[in-house]
Structure formats: structure tokens, C-alpha cells
Design an enzyme around this catalytic site. Structure first.
Site, PDB file in Angstrom:
ATOM      1  N   ASP A 186      -3.824  -0.840   1.076  1.00 42.87           N
ATOM      2  CA  ASP A 186      -4.737  -1.041  -0.047  1.00 42.87           C
ATOM      3  C   ASP A 186      -5.955  -1.935   0.179  1.00 42.87           C
ATOM      4  OD1 ASP A 186      -2.402   0.176  -0.740  1.00 42.87           O
ATOM      5  OD2 ASP A 186      -1.927  -1.107  -2.419  1.00 42.87           O
ATOM      6  N   GLU A 243       8.673  -7.574   2.171  1.00 40.52           N
ATOM      7  CA  GLU A 243       7.734  -6.443   2.157  1.00 40.52           C
ATOM      8  C   GLU A 243       6.853  -6.476   3.410  1.00 40.52           C
ATOM      9  OE1 GLU A 243       5.280  -6.579  -1.334  1.00 40.52           O
ATOM     10  OE2 GLU A 243       4.409  -4.579  -1.001  1.00 40.52           O
TER      11      GLU A 243
HETATM   12  C1  9WN Z   1      -0.110   0.671  -4.856  1.00 37.66           C
HETATM   13  C2  9WN Z   1       5.020   0.486  -2.649  1.00 37.66           C
HETATM   14  C3  9WN Z   1       3.547   0.435  -2.308  1.00 37.66           C
HETATM   15  C4  9WN Z   1       3.271   0.892  -0.864  1.00 37.66           C
HETATM   16  C5  9WN Z   1       1.844   0.594  -0.426  1.00 37.66           C
HETATM   17  C6  9WN Z   1       1.542  -0.867  -0.711  1.00 37.66           C
HETATM   18  C7  9WN Z   1       1.758  -1.180  -2.191  1.00 37.66           C
HETATM   19  C8  9WN Z   1       0.880  -0.414  -4.404  1.00 37.66           C
HETATM   20  C9  9WN Z   1       0.527  -1.726  -5.079  1.00 37.66           C
HETATM   21  O1  9WN Z   1       3.103  -0.893  -2.536  1.00 37.66           O
HETATM   22  O2  9WN Z   1       0.829  -0.458  -2.964  1.00 37.66           O
HETATM   23  O3  9WN Z   1       0.303   1.916  -4.397  1.00 37.66           O
HETATM   24  O4  9WN Z   1       0.592  -1.772  -6.298  1.00 37.66           O
HETATM   25  O5  9WN Z   1       0.189  -2.700  -4.409  1.00 37.66           O
HETATM   26  O6  9WN Z   1       0.242  -1.187  -0.315  1.00 37.66           O
HETATM   27  O7  9WN Z   1       1.681   0.883   0.941  1.00 37.66           O
HETATM   28  O8  9WN Z   1       3.514   2.260  -0.739  1.00 37.66           O
HETATM   29  O9  9WN Z   1       5.764  -0.221  -1.694  1.00 37.66           O
END
Ligand code: 9WN
Length: 421
Positions: A165, A394
């Protein structure tokens, strides 16, 4: 219990705890729904707990597949106030509700691994046969709607689509996206220290894009022409390429083989254009800014992903292996998501520095393919050391190994079961 048994038991417990009945949330609280590429990685972990459950993870995700073949980045199987933006913001019609963007398509590769490594071969054949048409439609969607001019590279319209992101690779392109002026309330900061998450200024632009997709009726032609965020993400393209190659292979073992010539042509086209993204000074591949028609000069771990898709030459692979070793000197606790030498490097802020276990694993897999087993093993050892030190977070500070973001994280536990333990 010895240390190893304890780590295995903990990882399995995390999957069971995060299981909401056929789908696994990435972690409780912070991410209360099913995410696309998390589901793929997490299914791999279920293989070591319950094979049937591994297949269900895919089936549940495909419940959210669109008519046009797209598999959304989030499927909202049930309501939750813990996360923003939820289904009321995306306003996609469908049951279950979902977002209107996708994520790096690693599902086909995970299906192949599970198919090949599962013990119940009859179950695996039945499940594979049922999943094949869905996977094929998903890959066809990427090429048809995300590369309508057949350039060989698919487009992304949101940093969330990259799965990386707030990567500094997206900073300049994101500056062209206006900031929303309407008020909204983030929920992620109720769960994680704000120093480890994207900034408000970035969220303002992320939310603008959500509104933009809705206001453009999710129409792929309008979005292709007008989306202010338009990138060609090297990591996503590599994941797609590897997935397509695995899908072409799976078609040979499926009970009913279908014509794959269109997907074969797309994979061949990608192979032709990847070399243009190689940076001979940085020793990795770069993302591309679609509107400026040029590469983005920021070194990220995604730039090594052509190893995973077998798209590098042996010479490029050797240069990348050496580069990875250098990054590991500067950040010894896993592969930094952004080069520690970039001025934008930030050891704890999400995709601006921290190491992520599933990325370490995919890159190690590619290194092995090219015969760089020593560097692959080094990545495995450092990845193992961080979970021993910090547990199943994470992501991890690549300098200290400190766990960051959400804890008891599904894909971290899954990759540990598959690769480290
Ligand atoms: C937006 C779920 C997801 C991962 C992504 C990570 C994060 C979300 C957020 O979490 O993104 O999709 O709200 O931050 O960047 O890679 O799939 O773990």
C-alpha cells in the site's frame, strides 16, 4: 514442548483462531474480512492442519468472484465495524459484497502447490477440477480488462491493489490523486501504532480513489482512461505471470483440458516486455508509471519478484542475488520492502521498510529456481530467526527484527508452517 513444536503449535492455533468458518481473517480486529492474496498464502498453511480446509479457503474467496471474472481484494462475508472502508463505502452490488479492485493473483500458484503436496489425491483432483474454470476466468480478466491494449503489462488503479500500500514507489503517482474533503474515520489506528501505518494524507487519496471507482460505475474502460492512479506494478505482474504459468501446467493435470492459447499468448507477451523494466544500475526491476510512460526509480523488494516468475536472465538473477545479500547486510532481519539506502526508507512503517515473510518466501523460491540456493537459505534462516525472536507479526523491522503491525497474523503463521518449521 521443545522450541520447534511450540512454534508449530502456535502457528496452527493462529489459523484456527482466525478461522471464521471456511475463511480466515488476516488477524482479528484490524482486518475482519477475507483478503485475496492473504487467502492464497493462508490456504498453504491450512495444508499442514486440515487439507479439506485448505481447499475451502479458495472456495469461500471465489464466492466473491464477479461475473466478469475479477476476484476482489476483499470479500465482506459478514459485517464488522472494525475496518474502514467497508461495503457501505465501496457500494458494490453482489452477495457477498466486495471491493471493486483486486490484489496480486497468487491463487493459481498456491492451488498448484497444494494440489501437488496434498496427501488426499482424490480430494485434490475434485477440488482442482472445480476451481480451474474460476481461476482461468480470473486470469483472463486481468489480461482483458487490465491490459486492453495488449502491452504485456497489466494496470493497477489503487495502491491497495499492489498489496504494498504505502510503498514509496507509489508516492509520486499518488500525488496526482486529489485528497477527499469529506470526513471519514479510520479504524486501523484503533489497533496499530500510527507510526507503523500509512499517513492521513495517503488515506485521503486512497479514499478518493474508492469514490472515483464508484462514481465511474466500476466501468473498466472509463477507469482505464481516467483513473488518476495508474501504475504497472512489477511485483503484481510477476505474480500474475507465475500464476499463469502454473495455470497452464494445471490444465494438463485437470480432468478436462481446455484451450489455453490465449493465456499462453499473454504469458509470452509479458516475457517480451519485462526486460524493459530492468535497471542495470540498481540490479533489480522497476515499477512503471503508466501516464508518464516511464519507470519509477525507487528500489523495492517487489523489484526482485521477476525471480519468482522466472522472467530474469541468469545474469540478472545473479546480480539480484548479490543485491539481496547487500540489503541483508543493512537490514539483517528479512528482506526490507524498500531498499535501506532509499531516502524514503522507514524501518517500521508498513511497506516503506519492514520485511514481510510471504515476500521473503516468494523471492527465496525464485532464487532457488536460478540456483542461488545459498541466498535462498539465508533468507529462510533470517525469516526463521525473526519469528523465534518476535512471534507471528504482520511485518518486522528489518534492522532489529521487532514485530510490527497486527499480531497473530495468518499469512505469517502459514508461511512458517510451509517454509520455516
Ligand atoms: C488494504 C490484509 C491486507 C494485505 C495487504 C496489506 C494490508 C489493507 C489495509 O492488509 O492492506 O488492503 O487496510 O492496510 O497492505 O497486503 O493484503 O492483510
Amino acid at each position: 514442548m521443545n522450541k520447534l513444536d511450540n512454534l508449530v503449535a502456535q502457528a496452527k492455533d493462529i489459523l484456527r483462531t482466525n478461522d471464521l468458518g471456511g475463511y480466515t481473517v488476516p488477524t482479528k480486529g484490524l482486518y475482519p474480512f477475507q483478503w485475496n492474496w492473504d487467502a492464497g498464502v493462508t490456504a498453504l498453511g491450512w495444508l499442514y492442519v486440515d487439507e479439506l480446509r485448505a481447499w475451502t479457503e479458495f472456495e469461500k474467496l471465489f464466492e466473491g468472484q464477479w461475473e466478469n471474472g475479477m476476484v476482489p481484494h476483499i470479500v465482506f462475508h459478514q459485517e464488522s465495524d472494525d475496518y474502514f472502508p467497508g461495503p457501505d463505502q465501496w457500494k458494490v452490488e453482489g452477495n457477498p459484497p466486495s471491493t471493486s479492485i483486486s490484489q496480486p493473483p497468487l491463487l493459481a500458484t498456491m492451488v498448484r502447490i497444494i494440489y501437488e503436496q496434498s496427501k488426499d489425491k482424490e480430494l485434490a483432483q475434485t477440488k482442482l477440477d472445480a476451481l480451474m474454470p474460476k481461476l482461468i476466468r480470473y486470469h483472463e480478466w486481468w489480461y482483458r480488462e487490465r491490459d486492453p491494449e495488449n502491452t504485456g503489462l497489466v494496470s493497477s488503479y489503487h495502491p491497495w491493489e499492489s498489496g504494498m500500500d504505502n510503498s514509496p514507489a507509489w508516492d509520486d503517482v499518488l500525488q496526482r490523486v486529489p485528497q477527499v474533503t469529506r470526513p471519514y474515520q479510520r479504524r486501523d489506528l484503533n489497533h496499530v501504532d500510527s507510526k507503523q501505518r500509512p499517513l492521513k494524507e495517503q488515506y485521503d487519496r486512497y479514499i478518493y480513489l474508492v469514490d472515483f471507482f464508484r462514481e465511474n460505475d466500476f466501468d473498466y474502460q472509463k477507469i482505464y482512461q481516467n483513473c488518476p492512479f495508474h501504475t504497472q506494478d512489477i511485483s503484481l505482474n510477476a505474480v500474475l505471470q507465475r500464476g499463469t504459468l502454473d495455470l497452464i501446467h494445471l490444465n494438463k493435470v485437470a480432468s478436462v483440458a481446455v484451450d489455453m492459447s490465449s493465456l499462453e499468448a499473454s504469458a509470452a507477451k509479458a516475457e517480451e516486455v519485462f526486460p524493459a523494466l530492468w535497471d542495470a544500475e540498481r540490479h533489480l526491476f522497476l515499477n512503471r508509471d503508466h501516464d508518464l510512460a516511464k519507470t519509477i526509480p525507487v528500489s523495492t523488494s517487489g523489484g526482485f519478484m521477476p525471480l519468482y516468475s522466472y522472467s530474469a536472465t541468469p545474469e540478472q538473477a545473479a546480480l539480484m542475488a548479490a543485491e539481496i545479500k547487500e540489503w541483508l547486510v543493512l537490514g539483517p532481519s528479512g528482506l526490507a520492502s524498500t531498499s535501506p539506502l532509499e531516502s524514503t526508507f522507514d524501518a517500521k512503517r508498513y511497506w516503506r521498510g519492514p520485511s514481510w515473510l510471504h515476500i521473503n518466501w516468494m523471492i527465496a523460491d525464485g532464487l532457488k529456481h536460478y540456483g542461488h540456493d545459498d541466498v535462498a537459505e539465508q533468507l529462510r534462516q533470517v525469516s526463521r530467526a525473526i519469528i523465534e525472536q518476535s512471534g507471528y507479526f504482520e511485518y518486522f523491522d528489518p534492522i532489529t527484527g521487532e514485530g510490527c503491525g497486527g499480531k497473530d497474523f495468518s499469512w505469517t503463521a502459514a508461511i512458517a508452517l510451509h517454509w520455516l518449521l
